[in-house]
Design a protein around this motif. Structure first.
Motif, PDB file in Angstrom:
ATOM      1  N   HIS A   1       9.085   3.335   7.379  1.00 40.38           N
ATOM      2  CA  HIS A   1       8.290   4.215   6.289  1.00 40.38           C
ATOM      3  C   HIS A   1       9.306   4.751   5.296  1.00 40.38           C
ATOM      4  O   HIS A   1       9.176   4.439   3.985  1.00 40.38           O
ATOM      5  N   VAL A   2      10.401   5.260   5.722  1.00 43.75           N
ATOM      6  CA  VAL A   2      11.493   5.798   4.463  1.00 43.75           C
ATOM      7  C   VAL A   2      12.075   4.403   3.990  1.00 43.75           C
ATOM      8  O   VAL A   2      12.318   4.465   2.657  1.00 43.75           O
ATOM      9  N   ALA A   3      12.405   3.508   4.820  1.00 43.66           N
ATOM     10  CA  ALA A   3      13.152   2.263   4.070  1.00 43.66           C
ATOM     11  C   ALA A   3      12.092   1.753   2.883  1.00 43.66           C
ATOM     12  O   ALA A   3      12.589   1.156   1.870  1.00 43.66           O
ATOM     13  N   ASP A   4      10.787   1.393   3.584  1.00 38.12           N
ATOM     14  CA  ASP A   4       9.779   0.746   2.808  1.00 38.12           C
ATOM     15  C   ASP A   4       9.631   1.755   1.284  1.00 38.12           C
ATOM     16  O   ASP A   4       9.781   1.006   0.300  1.00 38.12           O
ATOM     17  N   SER A   5       9.660   2.944   1.611  1.00 41.07           N
ATOM     18  CA  SER A   5       9.344   3.789   0.328  1.00 41.07           C
ATOM     19  C   SER A   5      10.412   3.510  -0.651  1.00 41.07           C
ATOM     20  O   SER A   5      10.185   3.751  -1.843  1.00 41.07           O
ATOM     21  N   LEU A   6      11.753   3.835  -0.345  1.00 31.89           N
ATOM     22  CA  LEU A   6      12.851   3.899  -0.949  1.00 31.89           C
ATOM     23  C   LEU A   6      12.947   2.500  -1.653  1.00 31.89           C
ATOM     24  O   LEU A   6      13.349   2.376  -2.934  1.00 31.89           O
ATOM     25  N   MET A   7      12.657   1.280  -0.920  1.00 29.63           N
ATOM     26  CA  MET A   7      12.745   0.046  -1.528  1.00 29.63           C
ATOM     27  C   MET A   7      11.487  -0.092  -2.500  1.00 29.63           C
ATOM     28  O   MET A   7      11.765  -0.705  -3.785  1.00 29.63           O
ATOM     29  N   ALA A   8      10.294   0.426  -2.478  1.00 31.33           N
ATOM     30  CA  ALA A   8       9.198   0.295  -3.348  1.00 31.33           C
ATOM     31  C   ALA A   8       9.337   1.331  -4.720  1.00 31.33           C
ATOM     32  O   ALA A   8       8.603   0.745  -5.852  1.00 31.33           O
ATOM     33  N   ARG A   9      10.023   2.354  -4.213  1.00 32.40           N
ATOM     34  CA  ARG A   9      10.152   3.187  -5.498  1.00 32.40           C
ATOM     35  C   ARG A   9      11.490   3.746  -5.850  1.00 32.40           C
ATOM     36  O   ARG A   9      12.511   3.883  -5.035  1.00 32.40           O
ATOM     37  N   ASP A  10      11.908   3.728  -7.162  1.00 31.82           N
ATOM     38  CA  ASP A  10      13.231   4.060  -7.619  1.00 31.82           C
ATOM     39  C   ASP A  10      13.231   5.578  -8.268  1.00 31.82           C
ATOM     40  O   ASP A  10      14.260   5.907  -8.676  1.00 31.82           O
ATOM     41  N   ASP A  11      12.308   6.298  -8.013  1.00 28.44           N
ATOM     42  CA  ASP A  11      12.008   7.726  -8.344  1.00 28.44           C
ATOM     43  C   ASP A  11      12.180   8.805  -7.421  1.00 28.44           C
ATOM     44  O   ASP A  11      11.865  10.229  -7.676  1.00 28.44           O
ATOM     45  N   VAL A  12      12.300   8.303  -6.290  1.00 31.73           N
ATOM     46  CA  VAL A  12      12.335   9.621  -4.978  1.00 31.73           C
ATOM     47  C   VAL A  12      13.916  10.186  -5.150  1.00 31.73           C
ATOM     48  O   VAL A  12      14.737   9.547  -5.039  1.00 31.73           O
ATOM     49  N   VAL A  13      13.570  11.458  -5.502  1.00 29.42           N
ATOM     50  CA  VAL A  13      14.723  12.347  -5.548  1.00 29.42           C
ATOM     51  C   VAL A  13      15.003  13.227  -4.431  1.00 29.42           C
ATOM     52  O   VAL A  13      15.930  13.784  -4.205  1.00 29.42           O
ATOM     53  N   GLY A  14      13.910  13.535  -3.585  1.00 26.89           N
ATOM     54  CA  GLY A  14      13.887  14.279  -2.467  1.00 26.89           C
ATOM     55  C   GLY A  14      13.354  13.711  -1.352  1.00 26.89           C
ATOM     56  O   GLY A  14      12.020  13.258  -1.413  1.00 26.89           O
ATOM     57  N   ILE A  15      13.542  14.135   0.003  1.00 27.84           N
ATOM     58  CA  ILE A  15      12.619  13.878   1.152  1.00 27.84           C
ATOM     59  C   ILE A  15      12.483  15.095   1.964  1.00 27.84           C
ATOM     60  O   ILE A  15      13.460  15.835   2.168  1.00 27.84           O
ATOM     61  N   TYR A  16      11.225  15.457   2.343  1.00 29.84           N
ATOM     62  CA  TYR A  16      11.167  16.501   2.909  1.00 29.84           C
ATOM     63  C   TYR A  16      10.434  16.154   4.400  1.00 29.84           C
ATOM     64  O   TYR A  16       9.225  15.552   4.527  1.00 29.84           O
ATOM     65  N   SER A  17      11.055  16.294   5.420  1.00 28.11           N
ATOM     66  CA  SER A  17      10.783  15.654   6.901  1.00 28.11           C
ATOM     67  C   SER A  17      10.123  16.980   7.618  1.00 28.11           C
ATOM     68  O   SER A  17      11.034  17.869   7.954  1.00 28.11           O
ATOM     69  N   MET A  18       8.946  16.930   7.956  1.00 27.89           N
ATOM     70  CA  MET A  18       8.199  18.286   8.584  1.00 27.89           C
ATOM     71  C   MET A  18       8.103  18.261   9.892  1.00 27.89           C
ATOM     72  O   MET A  18       7.926  19.159  10.743  1.00 27.89           O
ATOM     73  N   GLY A  19       8.306  17.085  10.486  1.00 31.53           N
ATOM     74  CA  GLY A  19       8.186  16.831  12.056  1.00 31.53           C
ATOM     75  C   GLY A  19       9.733  16.353  12.709  1.00 31.53           C
ATOM     76  O   GLY A  19      10.600  16.710  12.111  1.00 31.53           O
ATOM     77  N   ALA A  20       9.360  15.569  13.670  1.00 35.46           N
ATOM     78  CA  ALA A  20      10.429  15.025  14.431  1.00 35.46           C
ATOM     79  C   ALA A  20      10.829  13.723  13.994  1.00 35.46           C
ATOM     80  O   ALA A  20      10.225  13.121  12.905  1.00 35.46           O
ATOM     81  N   GLY A  21      11.284  12.990  14.668  1.00 27.66           N
ATOM     82  CA  GLY A  21      11.674  11.791  14.412  1.00 27.66           C
ATOM     83  C   GLY A  21      12.807  11.320  13.465  1.00 27.66           C
ATOM     84  O   GLY A  21      12.877  10.362  12.623  1.00 27.66           O
ATOM     85  N   ASN A  22      13.507  12.449  13.175  1.00 28.79           N
ATOM     86  CA  ASN A  22      14.511  12.661  12.323  1.00 28.79           C
ATOM     87  C   ASN A  22      15.783  11.610  12.500  1.00 28.79           C
ATOM     88  O   ASN A  22      16.607  11.029  11.473  1.00 28.79           O
TER      89      ASN A  22
END
Length: 340
Positions: A238-259
């Motif tokens: 999900h992170v890889a896909d999101s960063l590939m699809a968007r160039d405006d992501v300046v922050g990531i907040y991970s609320m759970g596990a799977g880090n």
């Protein structure tokens, strides 16, 4: 001189037998009489010698901890803390059983709770998943006078004895404040990753985070939450896909596990430009914090939570008071600079 049960009986105006029934949670005492005995105990400062009492009547505390199974590092750390307490609990006649259930599976959690025999269980600590069947299972235990505490994640509108964990709305607000301070004047979108919106801790973290971002940092846009079920493979994808699809992501907040998956996705980038805030200091997040892949970790002390849950359950059973503030689970913030 320490007050005795005779002093309690005299203060409450009841017999020694009545005091004994109240202290041992036996039936046959009216609520008004119970209240008088409890008031006398509080007024006199009577403290029961529980070890001697339990030894005399050969009573053992039998507690069940119901926790998610799987690769979640924080939950495995929580399980290790329960195991550590269990190894050292035989001397005070405390038996602890760990029941593992699939994460975010309400029916499986309800089945595990319904499988607990109220006649053989003194109290239950449970990492709760919200579902009607879980609510009904918890209500069954309460009807049988089994003390229940929710651990790490609460279950609102269920009459449990206590919630043991951090204030997750405050944790989300804290993450948002750190994000806003770290980003400064940079504008853009923030990617939010949760395990599931079926657990109250993730719901409350999202709520607190969005409150602060929307009120104090209008130049930042919060994207819809990605539910990755605390699975590192799903988080990575999900992170890889999101960063590939968007160039405006300046922050990531991970609320759970799977880090671990989050770290792998960011490590694969030629340049990491996002501010990253995650929860729980584990081996993986500690290394990522040290090397700058993650900027801040919001943590809770699993050992404190386990010990607190046991103290609360025992206090409910024995009708004893707890020290004010001892059971407060505090939010801890780790940066690269304060790693030990």
């Amino acid at each position: 001189m320490r007050p005795t049960v005779q002093d309690v009986a005299k203060q409450a105006g009841v017999s020694l037998a009545t005091v004994d029934r109240v202290l041992n949670n036996r039936p046959g005492v009216r609520e008004r009489t119970i209240a008088r005995v409890e008031q006398a105990i509080a007024a006199l400062g009577y403290v029961r010698d529980l070890s001697a009492a339990n030894l005399a009547k050969r009573q053992a505390y039998r507690f069940a901890f119901v926790i998610p199974q799987g690769a979640n590092s924080f939950m495995r750390g929580l399980e290790a803390e329960i195991e550590a307490v269990r190894r050292h609990s035989a001397h005070d006649r405390t038996e602890i059983t760990i029941i593992r259930v699939p994460a975010f599976d309400g029916p499986a959690l309800a089945a595990a709770l319904n499988g607990i025999d109220p006649e053989r269980c003194s109290g239950v600590a449970v990492v709760a998943t919200e579902a009607p069947v879980v609510r009904d299972a918890l209500a069954r235990l309460r009807r049988h006078h089994v003390p229940v505490v929710t651990l790490v994640s609460d279950f609102p509108n269920v009459q449990c004895d206590a919630y043991v964990g951090i204030d997750n709305v405050a944790a989300g607000r804290t993450a948002a404040r750190l994000m806003g301070k770290f980003l400064g004047e940079r504008s853009g979108s923030i990617l939010m990753i949760a395990g599931s919106m079926l657990v109250r801790d993730h719901v409350e973290r999202r709520m607190g985070f969005e409150q602060v971002i929307r009120s104090d940092y209008p130049h930042l846009a919060v994207l819809p939450v990605i539910e990755a079920r605390d699975d590192s493979g799903l988080v990575r994808q999900h992170v890889a896909d999101s960063l590939m699809a968007r160039d405006d992501v300046v922050g990531i907040y991970s609320m759970g596990a799977g880090n671990r998956g989050l770290i792998e996705a960011l490590t694969g980038l030629p340049h990491k430009t996002q501010v990253v805030i995650a929860h729980e200091l584990t081996d993986h997040t500690r290394r990522a914090l040290a090397d700058g892949t993650v900027d801040a970790i919001i943590h809770q002390d699993a050992g404190h939570e386990v010990r607190s849950a046991l103290r609360i359950l025992k206090a409910r059973i024995d009708r004893t008071a707890l020290l004010a503030g001892q059971e407060t689970i505090r939010i801890e913030i780790y940066l690269n600079e304060n790693l030990s």
